[in-house]
Design a protein around this motif. Structure first.
Motif, short mmCIF file in Angstrom:
data_model
loop_
_atom_site.label_atom_id
_atom_site.label_comp_id
_atom_site.label_asym_id
_atom_site.label_seq_id
_atom_site.Cartn_x
_atom_site.Cartn_y
_atom_site.Cartn_z
N ASN A 111 0.87 -1.17 0.00
CA ASN A 111 0.00 0.00 0.00
C ASN A 111 0.91 1.23 0.00
O ASN A 111 1.61 1.50 0.98
CB ASN A 111 -0.89 -0.02 1.25
CG ASN A 111 -1.87 1.13 1.29
OD1 ASN A 111 -1.48 2.29 1.18
ND2 ASN A 111 -3.14 0.81 1.47
N LYS A 112 0.92 1.95 -1.11
CA LYS A 112 1.90 3.02 -1.28
C LYS A 112 1.67 4.19 -0.31
O LYS A 112 2.61 4.89 0.06
CB LYS A 112 1.88 3.52 -2.73
CG LYS A 112 2.22 2.43 -3.75
CD LYS A 112 3.59 1.85 -3.54
CE LYS A 112 3.89 0.67 -4.43
NZ LYS A 112 3.88 0.95 -5.87
N LEU A 157 3.33 3.14 2.73
CA LEU A 157 4.77 3.22 2.53
C LEU A 157 5.27 4.65 2.74
O LEU A 157 6.29 4.87 3.42
CB LEU A 157 5.12 2.74 1.11
CG LEU A 157 6.59 2.82 0.70
CD1 LEU A 157 7.47 1.98 1.63
CD2 LEU A 157 6.77 2.38 -0.75
N VAL A 158 4.56 5.62 2.17
CA VAL A 158 4.95 7.02 2.36
C VAL A 158 4.91 7.38 3.84
O VAL A 158 5.83 8.02 4.38
CB VAL A 158 4.03 7.96 1.54
CG1 VAL A 158 4.25 9.42 1.94
CG2 VAL A 158 4.27 7.78 0.05
N LYS A 159 3.84 6.97 4.52
CA LYS A 159 3.72 7.27 5.96
C LYS A 159 4.87 6.65 6.75
O LYS A 159 5.42 7.28 7.66
CB LYS A 159 2.38 6.76 6.49
CG LYS A 159 1.18 7.57 6.04
CD LYS A 159 -0.10 7.01 6.64
CE LYS A 159 -1.31 7.85 6.28
NZ LYS A 159 -2.56 7.31 6.87
N ASN A 160 5.22 5.41 6.41
CA ASN A 160 6.31 4.75 7.13
C ASN A 160 7.65 5.43 6.87
O ASN A 160 8.48 5.56 7.78
CB ASN A 160 6.39 3.27 6.73
CG ASN A 160 5.31 2.44 7.38
OD1 ASN A 160 4.88 2.75 8.49
ND2 ASN A 160 4.86 1.40 6.72
N LEU A 161 7.86 5.85 5.64
CA LEU A 161 9.11 6.57 5.34
C LEU A 161 9.19 7.87 6.13
O LEU A 161 10.23 8.21 6.69
CB LEU A 161 9.19 6.85 3.83
CG LEU A 161 9.49 5.65 2.93
CD1 LEU A 161 9.29 6.03 1.46
CD2 LEU A 161 10.91 5.14 3.14
N LEU A 162 8.07 8.60 6.18
CA LEU A 162 8.07 9.89 6.87
C LEU A 162 8.12 9.73 8.38
O LEU A 162 8.75 10.53 9.08
CB LEU A 162 6.82 10.69 6.48
CG LEU A 162 6.72 11.13 5.02
CD1 LEU A 162 5.41 11.87 4.79
CD2 LEU A 162 7.89 12.00 4.62
N ALA A 163 7.46 8.70 8.90
CA ALA A 163 7.33 8.55 10.35
C ALA A 163 8.59 8.01 11.01
O ALA A 163 8.93 8.39 12.13
CB ALA A 163 6.16 7.63 10.68
N THR A 210 12.11 -4.18 5.71
CA THR A 210 11.26 -4.03 6.90
C THR A 210 10.19 -2.96 6.68
O THR A 210 9.01 -3.16 7.01
CB THR A 210 12.13 -3.65 8.11
OG1 THR A 210 13.08 -4.69 8.35
CG2 THR A 210 11.27 -3.47 9.35
N ILE A 211 10.58 -1.84 6.09
CA ILE A 211 9.63 -0.76 5.83
C ILE A 211 8.56 -1.22 4.85
O ILE A 211 7.36 -0.96 5.03
CB ILE A 211 10.37 0.48 5.29
CG1 ILE A 211 11.21 1.11 6.41
CG2 ILE A 211 9.40 1.51 4.72
CD1 ILE A 211 12.14 2.20 5.93
N GLU A 212 8.97 -1.91 3.79
CA GLU A 212 8.00 -2.39 2.80
C GLU A 212 7.06 -3.44 3.41
O GLU A 212 5.88 -3.49 3.08
CB GLU A 212 8.74 -2.96 1.59
CG GLU A 212 9.44 -1.88 0.76
CD GLU A 212 10.18 -2.44 -0.44
OE1 GLU A 212 10.27 -1.74 -1.47
OE2 GLU A 212 10.68 -3.58 -0.35
N GLN A 213 7.58 -4.27 4.30
CA GLN A 213 6.74 -5.27 4.95
C GLN A 213 5.66 -4.62 5.80
O GLN A 213 4.51 -5.05 5.84
CB GLN A 213 7.61 -6.20 5.82
CG GLN A 213 6.84 -7.31 6.51
CD GLN A 213 6.16 -8.26 5.53
OE1 GLN A 213 6.71 -8.57 4.47
NE2 GLN A 213 4.96 -8.71 5.86
N HIS A 214 6.02 -3.53 6.47
CA HIS A 214 5.06 -2.81 7.31
C HIS A 214 4.00 -2.09 6.49
O HIS A 214 2.98 -1.64 7.05
CB HIS A 214 5.79 -1.81 8.21
CG HIS A 214 6.59 -2.46 9.29
ND1 HIS A 214 7.59 -1.80 9.99
CD2 HIS A 214 6.56 -3.72 9.80
CE1 HIS A 214 8.12 -2.62 10.87
NE2 HIS A 214 7.51 -3.79 10.78
N ALA A 215 4.25 -1.95 5.19
CA ALA A 215 3.30 -1.25 4.32
C ALA A 215 2.43 -2.21 3.52
O ALA A 215 1.75 -1.80 2.58
CB ALA A 215 4.06 -0.32 3.36
N ARG A 216 2.45 -3.49 3.87
CA ARG A 216 1.63 -4.47 3.15
C ARG A 216 0.15 -4.17 3.33
O ARG A 216 -0.30 -3.75 4.39
CB ARG A 216 1.93 -5.89 3.65
CG ARG A 216 3.34 -6.37 3.33
CD ARG A 216 3.51 -6.67 1.87
NE ARG A 216 4.91 -6.94 1.53
CZ ARG A 216 5.35 -7.14 0.30
NH1 ARG A 216 4.51 -7.09 -0.71
NH2 ARG A 216 6.63 -7.36 0.08
#
Length: 378
Positions: A3-4, A7-13, A161-167
């Motif tokens: 879910n992109k 993904l953006v939220k995880n990158l920023l957070a 890890t970041i991509e996994q959290h954005a599944r």
């Protein structure tokens, strides 16, 4: 399936800018300086991440990570730009990610970069950067490097890890479909289609039938699973077709002179969904621009230039000037498509002037520049 938006939220957070992620308030690849800086960052991120994806998030304030968004950026030819200027170019995708709090037409841009495992370098001079230059990320900065050039895998575990959290999950998908149909586009004709029991495409627009075809205006198309906006335009018209494996759109642009307007097919986009949970997007420019008499176009070009000079000097426009101004984005575009290279420079100048004086024409001008980009990088 990622879910992109997550993904953006995880990158920023969880991460400040670093060697696998950069953020920008905006990019401007229409100007040489902006194009050069963008290519520098792509080159540096590719070289610093040979085994994993790297990212540029666009539409975010640098100081506090506030998501302010940018205009929908429809540039399916951005890979062509990278291929033209970089040796060993990475695969690159620009996706438009909707966020609920942003106004209509505003999104967050997500650039995803995948290295081909070889050293990426500038192929030729651009702005102040020389051909042959190699860039790497040093922390949050893209820096040139001349010695000890070696690709090292430093980030693959962190990015995984970041991509996994954005599944994605079924709840997010259902919420996305309901929000698209019932909230954001309740005033438009909207629909959805499920492909391969996994992918959900939603589309909405004002529908009109001409003979046996249905055309949509005010079009919004999204791949809900990944929260990616595939197409958005308030001016152009689009046809939609699909079968069990593919979803196809054809975009039309309305061009002409002296109120003799006609719709021309511009670009065909085809999304093919596979049984293994993947999909491919292919875009094909099918535009055959209208041709006009050079003498007529010289007159129009000079008239447009005269209007810009009046705007620059704050001279009041006469009624016929205002009428010509309303057609200025389309007529400048027609001039460019008929060999008037200076028309692009004038369009960029007009964008600055019109942003302050006429929002409606400014919006039309941005659409014309979007079409120009497609043609230029095809």
């Amino acid at each position: 399936m990622i879910n992109k938006r997550l993904l953006v939220k995880n990158l920023l957070a969880h991460n400040d800018e670093n060697s696998f992620y950069d953020k920008k308030r905006f990019i401007n690849i229409g100007h040489k300086e902006g194009k050069a800086k963008f290519l520098k960052h792509v080159c540096a991120l590719a070289n610093s991440n040979p085994k994993n994806h790297s990212f540029i998030v666009i539409g975010v304030e640098d100081e506090d990570n506030k998501i302010v968004g940018v205009d929908f950026f429809d540039d399916s030819k951005i890979q062509n730009l990278v291929n033209a200027y970089l040796d060993n170019p990475p695969l690159i995708a620009y996706e438009n990610i909707p966020f609920p709090h942003l106004e209509e037409g505003r999104v967050v841009g997500l650039v995803t970069i995948k290295s081909n495992g070889k050293v990426c370098a500038l192929r030729k001079n651009i702005w102040k950067y020389y051909g042959g230059s190699v860039f790497f990320r040093e922390g949050s900065i893209s820096m040139p490097k001349a010695f000890d050039i070696e690709l090292k895998d430093l980030n693959s575990k962190a990015v995984a890890t970041i991509e996994q959290h954005a599944r994605n999950n079924i709840e997010l998908t259902l919420d996305g479909v309901i929000d698209f149909l019932n909230n954001r586009h309740k005033d438009l004709e909207s629909s959805y289609k499920v492909f391969k029991e996994q992918f959900v495409v939603c589309w909405a627009g004002n529908a009109k039938k001409v003979k046996d075809k249905t055309y949509f205006s005010r079009v919004d198309i999204e791949l809900i699973n990944e929260q990616v906006k595939l197409f958005f335009s308030t001016l152009d018209e689009v046809t939609v077709a699909f079968n069990e494996d593919t979803f196809t759109t054809i975009e039309y642009v309305r061009l002409g002179l002296a109120n003799k307007l006609k719709y021309y097919p511009l670009e065909k986009m085809n999304i093919t969904f596979e049984d293994n949970g993947t999909y491919q997007i292919q875009s094909e420019l099918i535009f055959d621009p209208p041709k006009y008499d050079k003498k007529t176009l010289y007159h129009i070009f000079n008239t447009n230039n005269a209007i810009l000079r009046k705007l620059e000097k704050n001279i009041a426009l006469k009624p016929n000037d205002k009428e010509d101004l309303s057609h200025l984005p389309a007529t400048y575009l027609i001039c460019f498509l008929n060999g008037f290279e200076e028309a692009k420079i004038q369009m960029e100048k007009a964008r600055v002037l019109l942003k302050k004086t006429n929002q409606e024409v400014h919006h039309s001008l941005k659409e014309s520049l979007r079409i120009l980009r497609k043609v230029k990088y095809s």
